[in-house]
Enzyme design. Structure first.
Site, short mmCIF file in Angstrom:
data_model
loop_
_atom_site.label_atom_id
_atom_site.label_comp_id
_atom_site.label_asym_id
_atom_site.label_seq_id
_atom_site.Cartn_x
_atom_site.Cartn_y
_atom_site.Cartn_z
N ASP A 1 -14.22 -4.84 -5.26
CA ASP A 1 -14.36 -4.87 -3.80
C ASP A 1 -15.78 -5.33 -3.51
OD1 ASP A 1 -11.81 -3.90 -3.60
OD2 ASP A 1 -12.39 -1.85 -3.07
N ASP B 1 0.86 -1.18 0.00
CA ASP B 1 0.00 0.00 0.00
C ASP B 1 0.89 1.23 0.00
OD1 ASP B 1 -2.17 -1.60 0.07
OD2 ASP B 1 -2.74 -1.19 2.14
#
Lengths: 255, 210
Positions: A130, A11
Site C-alpha cells: 500500500d 472485500d
C-alpha cells in the site's frame, strides 16, 4: 503470448462479502462463493478475496468460503488479510487458495517473506504494497493506509522480490476509492524496477483506466472492485474494451 | 470407469485438482488422492501434481515408500495413462537445475532450466494465461488447438527430443507447455486452474487410450 490479467477483488468481512457484485440472480449476495462462481463463469482471469477484518473468529468462516470456492471455481484464487504466520499460509493453501497476499507482517518482519517462499514456493507468495505519495517519493503504508512504515516503496518492492516474492499487488492509497484511475507514475516506477509481475490496484473508475494501467503503468495485471460490484461493467465489457485498445487479453468465456 | 489416483506427497493443495477431475468425470468414475504406492495398481489413470521447488518435490515423491517403483511399474512400464502437472511434469526430466543440479525421474529426455526470456521486460515467474499451440494433433488437446491455459513457473522443461514437446507457449521464446511420449504426458500449465479449457483437457486425458 502471455495475456494481461484482469482480476476482480472481493472485500470480505467475517466471511461475508461487504463490497461485492449486486447481481439479482444471487441466492446469497453476501456469500463469497456465490460471487466467485459468477466471476468464474464470466471468464475473470483470477480472483482475489481480501479479508478486511481478518479477525480470529472470522478466519474459520473465510477458510470455509475459500474451500467452497475452490471446489467450484477452477481459476486461480488469491487470499489476503491478516496473514502473519507460516501456519496461516498453510491453512489458506490447504483450504484451496493458490496464492496468499502478505502486507503488514512483511513490513514488521521481512524475513517472513523468504521463509514463506522457501516453504511454499515463490509462486504462491504475493506481497501487497500500500503506497502513498510523500514529499520524498512514494512511501509504504500499513493498516489500510493509516500507518507510515518509513519505507520507500520502490526499494521495498525490490527487496520483496529479492526475498522471494512471486508477484506484487500494488495499491495506491491516494487513489483507492477515488475512481480517478491508477497512480500511473507509482505503478510504472515499481513495474520497471522489479523482475516479478505487478498487479496495479486502486482507483479504477472507468474501463479506460484499466487500459492506462497496462499501457502507461506497464502493469502485468489490473485489479478492480467497485466497477464490477455495482454493475457498472461486466468482465466481458472490460475485456473487450481492453482488447479494442490493443491490449493482449484472453477473451471472456472463450476456452 | 476411470479410477484416477492423484499422488499426494505433501506438495500443496490437491483439493482443486481432485475436484477438477471429479467435474471432468461427471460422476462416471472415481478420484483418490493418495500417498500409498499400492493405490496405483488399482488406478486406471495416474496424476503427479507438484508446486514448489524441483528438489523438494522429488524428495517428497521418493520419501513415499515404494512410490517411485510403483510409478515405474504402473505408468512407465505398465502403460497406464499418466499426467504430470507443473513440477510434476518437470520431474520427468533427466535433471533439474533449480537450486543445484538434481537427477529427475528420467522418463522424458531433457532438463529443467531457469526461464530467461529474451525480452527483458518479461517477468519471471511466467504467471497468467498463455496461448498454447500444439505441435501435432494429440488426443490430450482435442478441441483445444489454440486455447489459453494458466501458467505459473520460473523454470521450464527443455526436451531433448523435439517430437516429445507436444505443445508450446511463447514467452520471449518458445517454452514447452506440454511434453510426452507413449502413455506419458505432462503439462507445465495448471489444467485444474484453467477453467473450461482445463476441464476439457482433463476430460480428454480420461478418454485417452494410448
Amino acid at each position: 503470448m502471455l495475456k494481461i490479467r484482469l482480476i476482480p477483488c472481493l472485500d470480505v468481512r467475517g466471511g461475508r462479502v461487504v463490497k461485492g457484485v449486486r447481481f439479482v440472480d444471487l441466492r446469497d449476495a453476501g456469500d463469497p462463493t456465490e460471487q466467485a462462481r459468477l466471476y468464474d463463469a464470466a471468464g475473470a482471469d483470477e480472483l482475489c478475496f481480501l479479508d478486511i477484518a481478518a479477525s480470529h473468529e472470522a478466519r474459520d468462516i473465510l477458510l470455509d468460503a475459500v474451500g467452497r470456492t475452490a471446489e467450484q471455481c477452477f481459476m486461480p484464487l488469491t487470499v489476503g488479510g491478516g496473514v502473519r504466520t507460516l501456519d496461516d499460509i498453510r491453512r489458506l493453501l490447504l483450504a484451496g487458495a493458490d496464492k496468499v497476499s502478505i502486507n503488514t507482517e512483511a513490513v514488521r518482519r521481512p524475513e517472513f517473506v523468504s521463509e514463506a517462499a522457501e516453504k511454499f514456493g515463490s509462486q504462491c507468495i504475493t506481497i501487497a504494497i500500500d503506497a502513498r505519495r510523500t514529499p520524498a517519493g512514494f512511501g509504504v503504508y500499513t493498516h489500510g493506509g493509516r500507518n507510515a512504515a518509513g519505507l520507500d516503496a520502490i526499494a521495498w518492492a525490490q527487496r520483496m522480490a529479492a526475498l522471494g516474492a512471486g508477484e506484487i499487488l500494488l495499491t495506491s492509497m491516494d487513489r483507492d476509492g477515488t475512481k480517478l484511475g491508477f497512480d500511473l507514475e507509482l505503478t510504472r516506477a515499481i513495474v520497471d524496477r522489479v523482475p516479478i509481475p505487478v498487479i496495479a490496484s486502486g482507483g479504477v473508475g472507468t474501463l479506460d483506466h484499466l487500459v492506462d494501467g497496462v499501457r502507461r503503468g506497464h502493469a502485468q495485471a489490473v485489479l478492480a472492485a467497485s466497477i464490477f460490484h455495482f454493475g457498472e461493467h461486466t468482465i466481458a465489457e472490460a475485456k473487450s474494451h481492453m482488447k479494442a485498445a490493443g491490449i493482449a487479453i484472453r477473451e471472456a468465456a472463450a476456452p | 470407469m476411470p479410477q484416477v489416483a492423484i499422488i499426494d506427497y505433501g506438495s500443496g493443495n490437491l483439493r482443486s485438482a481432485a475436484k477438477a477431475f471429479q467435474r471432468a468425470l461427471g460422476g462416471k468414475g472415481g478420484v483418490a488422492v493418495t500417498a500409498e504406492a499400492a493405490a496405483l495398481a488399482r488406478a486406471t489413470h495416474i496424476v503427479l501434481p507438484g508446486v514448489g521447488a524441483f528438489a523438494d518435490c522429488l524428495r517428497g515423491v521418493t520419501a513415499l515408500p515404494g512410490m517411485v517403483d510403483a510409478l515405474r511399474r504402473e505408468a512407465l512400464e505398465g502403460g497406464k495413462p499418466f499426467l504430470g502437472i507443473c513440477v510434476g511434469m518437470q520431474l520427468l526430466a533427466d535433471r533439474g537445475l533449480e537450486h543445484g543440479d538434481h537427477a529427475g525421474l528420467g522418463w522424458i529426455a531433457g532438463e529443467v532450466r531457469r526461464l530467461e526470456p529474451r525480452d527483458p521486460t518479461l517477468k519471471v515467474p511466467h504467471m497468467g494465461w498463455n496461448e498454447v499451440a500444439t505441435a501435432a494433433p494429440h488426443p490430450l488437446f482435442e478441441g483445444l488447438s489454440s486455447a489459453h491455459f494458466y501458467f505459473v513457473h520460473s523454470y521450464h522443461f527443455v526436451p531433448k527430443v523435439a517430437a516429445e514437446q507436444l505443445a508450446a507457449a511463447d514467452y520471449g521464446g518458445d517454452i514447452a507447455a506440454a511434453v510426452g511420449r507413449d502413455n506419458l504426458v505432462g503439462t507445465q500449465f495448471h489444467p485444474e486452474k484453467s477453467q473450461t479449457a482445463g476441464l476439457r483437457l482433463l476430460a480428454n486425458f480420461l478418454r485417452w487410450r494410448p
